[in-house]
Design a protein around this motif. Structure first.
Motif, PDB file in Angstrom:
ATOM      1  N   ASN A  85       0.553  -1.158   0.251  1.00  0.00           N
ATOM      2  CA  ASN A  85       0.051   0.103  -0.661  1.00  0.00           C
ATOM      3  C   ASN A  85       0.734   1.613  -0.393  1.00  0.00           C
ATOM      4  O   ASN A  85       2.135   1.448   0.954  1.00  0.00           O
ATOM      5  N   LYS A 112       1.513   6.623  -6.942  1.00  0.00           N
ATOM      6  CA  LYS A 112       0.773   5.623  -7.175  1.00  0.00           C
ATOM      7  C   LYS A 112       1.652   5.490  -8.139  1.00  0.00           C
ATOM      8  O   LYS A 112       1.903   3.678  -8.587  1.00  0.00           O
ATOM      9  N   GLY A 134      -2.506  -8.709  -1.628  1.00  0.00           N
ATOM     10  CA  GLY A 134      -3.604  -7.927  -1.954  1.00  0.00           C
ATOM     11  C   GLY A 134      -3.427  -7.698  -3.856  1.00  0.00           C
ATOM     12  O   GLY A 134      -4.605  -7.751  -4.433  1.00  0.00           O
ATOM     13  N   ASP A 136      -1.167  -7.452  -5.538  1.00  0.00           N
ATOM     14  CA  ASP A 136      -1.123  -6.213  -7.368  1.00  0.00           C
ATOM     15  C   ASP A 136       0.747  -7.213  -7.790  1.00  0.00           C
ATOM     16  O   ASP A 136       0.773  -7.108  -9.272  1.00  0.00           O
ATOM     17  N   SER A 160      -8.834 -10.122  -1.436  1.00  0.00           N
ATOM     18  CA  SER A 160      -9.436  -9.019  -2.788  1.00  0.00           C
ATOM     19  C   SER A 160      -8.163  -9.985  -3.436  1.00  0.00           C
ATOM     20  O   SER A 160      -8.259 -10.094  -4.559  1.00  0.00           O
ATOM     21  N   ARG A 164      -8.523 -11.940  -7.008  1.00  0.00           N
ATOM     22  CA  ARG A 164      -7.973 -11.745  -8.776  1.00  0.00           C
ATOM     23  C   ARG A 164      -7.413 -12.946  -8.737  1.00  0.00           C
ATOM     24  O   ARG A 164      -7.352 -13.271 -10.594  1.00  0.00           O
ATOM     25  N   THR A 280     -16.567  -2.486  -4.903  1.00  0.00           N
ATOM     26  CA  THR A 280     -16.173  -0.764  -5.684  1.00  0.00           C
ATOM     27  C   THR A 280     -17.173  -0.228  -5.546  1.00  0.00           C
ATOM     28  O   THR A 280     -18.174  -0.620  -4.875  1.00  0.00           O
ATOM     29  N   HIS A 302      -8.790  -3.648   1.490  1.00  0.00           N
ATOM     30  CA  HIS A 302      -7.206  -3.625   1.318  1.00  0.00           C
ATOM     31  C   HIS A 302      -7.355  -2.296   0.203  1.00  0.00           C
ATOM     32  O   HIS A 302      -6.396  -1.472   0.089  1.00  0.00           O
ATOM     33  N   PHE A 303      -8.319  -2.244  -1.295  1.00  0.00           N
ATOM     34  CA  PHE A 303      -8.269  -1.163  -1.844  1.00  0.00           C
ATOM     35  C   PHE A 303      -8.701  -0.116  -1.746  1.00  0.00           C
ATOM     36  O   PHE A 303      -9.768  -0.004  -0.856  1.00  0.00           O
ATOM     37  N   ASP A 304      -8.752   0.893  -2.073  1.00  0.00           N
ATOM     38  CA  ASP A 304      -9.481   2.319  -1.318  1.00  0.00           C
ATOM     39  C   ASP A 304     -10.259   2.527  -2.790  1.00  0.00           C
ATOM     40  O   ASP A 304     -10.357   4.051  -3.678  1.00  0.00           O
ATOM     41  N   VAL A 305     -10.909   1.416  -3.426  1.00  0.00           N
ATOM     42  CA  VAL A 305     -12.357   1.484  -3.728  1.00  0.00           C
ATOM     43  C   VAL A 305     -13.833   1.802  -3.086  1.00  0.00           C
ATOM     44  O   VAL A 305     -14.520   2.291  -3.812  1.00  0.00           O
ATOM     45  N   ARG A 342      -7.535   4.861   2.034  1.00  0.00           N
ATOM     46  CA  ARG A 342      -7.245   3.676   2.403  1.00  0.00           C
ATOM     47  C   ARG A 342      -7.193   2.872   3.279  1.00  0.00           C
ATOM     48  O   ARG A 342      -7.868   3.789   4.766  1.00  0.00           O
TER      49      ARG A 342
END
Length: 420
Positions: A85, A112, A134, A136, A160, A164, A280, A302-305, A342
């Motif tokens: 993050n 980012k 996460g 990524d 999360s 994926r 999201t 986990h994600f900022d959505v 976040r």
């Protein structure tokens, strides 16, 4: 600003090497409370099962993560590590790990673009096994031809990321076996519920210094994280409402004693809104417009959505009123966003307590050892943590707590086998 540190044997980018001494103290504090990891390390250190293996790690850079990384290093691994993050890295821990000879690419407040570059730097290290939180790092690896040819397997820490990876598997695109550490009982029953439950409220309280007793808290999502957050909020005297899209979980929340409603109906009365869904666009502009003056918005996913921060920033210019607290004037009312949307427990606080992360990271370490030994026999799919590992972690945890439990008698084992 970050300061880049380079030497012939140890490249990396961190905030300041002078913070290493402070990081060492934090590492030692966590180590004393994570005896399970020490037990695994001491049991395997003589054999050096990770000798010569390059391990790429993308986890939140916390004192607990330092215990996992140091254990893997003690077992022979060469390590490159970045943060999962842009805002969660603890600079003193990054400096400590760098001092220990790891390739560290992490500092608090990455953009980012810098965050993505740190991930690429870990992949440039050419790891054979990747450990992620996460997804990524896994996603980036699947976009690189070189990484595809080098990586033999991996592990994944959180819901999360597992989703994926499952999507990659369903599309026939997963390139190496991955153990879904998140799906171990000794992970999600404790890390997701007790760890996130406590640390999310810790982050909110550190950021706001508010009294939760008597507040109306709206918890969006009633998975294991939502269960933990709702339970802890109620324990501190809040009135808790749960919102859900899953009818079974909605019934569960109701029978656990919580009010259940649609978010649009809960919006006008809520004092604190906490998203725990992994989805999201959970809290959107139509909800912001209904909220009362002073409402606080926090995300535990986990994600900022989960909170539509794009709509907030487009509607009003924020004012920083406290560290990790931004004020927006929406429809004449003040709304307060924590940690830029976040994950609040890692941006505004320190993440999970060591005792909880000991369970999660014991699963991680044993899963890394399992992949290192068995990757050539594992299918390219998302694997569950072997039941033997899950049970072993539970027994280690009980031992660390000084707890002894009964064992089945010979007659009971026979009865169980005959009736199954």
């Amino acid at each position: 600003m970050y300061r880049s540190k380079h030497c012939e044997s140890m490249p990396g980018k961190i905030a300041d090497t002078k913070l290493a001494a402070k990081g060492r103290l934090s590492h030692e504090w966590a180590l004393r409370r994570m005896g399970i990891i020490e037990k695994i390390r001491s049991k395997n250190e003589r054999e050096q099962p990770l000798a010569g293996l390059r391990l790429g790690i993308c986890l939140h850079i916390t004192k607990e993560t330092s215990v996992l990384a140091m254990a893997a290093k003690s077992l022979g691994a060469e390590i490159a590590i970045c943060s999962a993050n842009p805002l969660s890295a603890q600079d003193d821990i990054a400096a400590f790990l760098y001092e220990q000879g790891m390739h560290v690419y992490a500092w608090r407040g990455e953009t980012k673009a810098q965050y993505q570059q740190c991930i690429q730097s870990v992949l440039a290290f050419k790891p054979a096994i990747v450990t992620d939180d996460g997804g990524d790092l896994h996603a980036a690896a699947h976009c690189q031809q070189k990484a595809r040819n080098i990586i033999v397997g991996g592990t994944e820490e959180t819901t999360s990321g597992v989703k994926r990876l499952a999507a990659l598997q369903a599309a026939g695109k997963l390139l190496y076996p991955v153990i879904a550490v998140n799906n171990a009982r000794t992970k999600y029953l404790f890390d997701n519920r007790h760890g996130t439950g406590q640390s999310t409220l810790d982050g909110i309280l550190r950021a706001t210094d508010m009294l939760l007793a008597g507040k109306n808290v709206v918890v969006c999502g009633y998975g294991w994280v939502g269960k933990g957050v709702a339970s802890r909020a109620r324990g501190m005297g809040a009135t808790v409402t749960v919102t859900e899209v899953d009818p079974v979980r909605a019934i569960e929340a109701k029978m656990d004693g919580f009010a259940v409603s649609r978010l649009s109906d809960a919006a006008p009365a809520g004092d604190v809104f906490i998203t725990c869904t992994g989805q999201t666009g959970v809290i959107r502009k139509e909800h912001f417009l209904k909220m009362k003056d002073g409402a606080v918005l926090a995300n535990a996913g986990h994600f900022d959505v989960e909170i539509d921060t794009g709509a907030l920033y487009a509607t009003a210019r924020p004012t920083q009123v406290r560290p990790n607290v931004e004020r927006f004037i929406v429809n004449g009312k003040r709304l307060f966003l924590l940690s830029k949307g976040r994950v609040v427990n890692l941006v505004a606080a320190e993440g999970h307590p060591p005792e909880v992360m000991a369970l999660s990271f014991a699963n991680q370490l044993l899963s890394i050892l399992h992949v290192a030994k068995n990757h050539d026999k594992m299918e390219r799919k998302v694997h569950s943590v072997p039941e033997k590992i899950d049970e072993q972690v539970a027994r280690y945890a009980l031992g660390a707590m000084g707890i002894k439990i009964d064992e089945m008698t010979k007659e009971q084992r026979h009865y169980q086998a005959s009736s199954s």
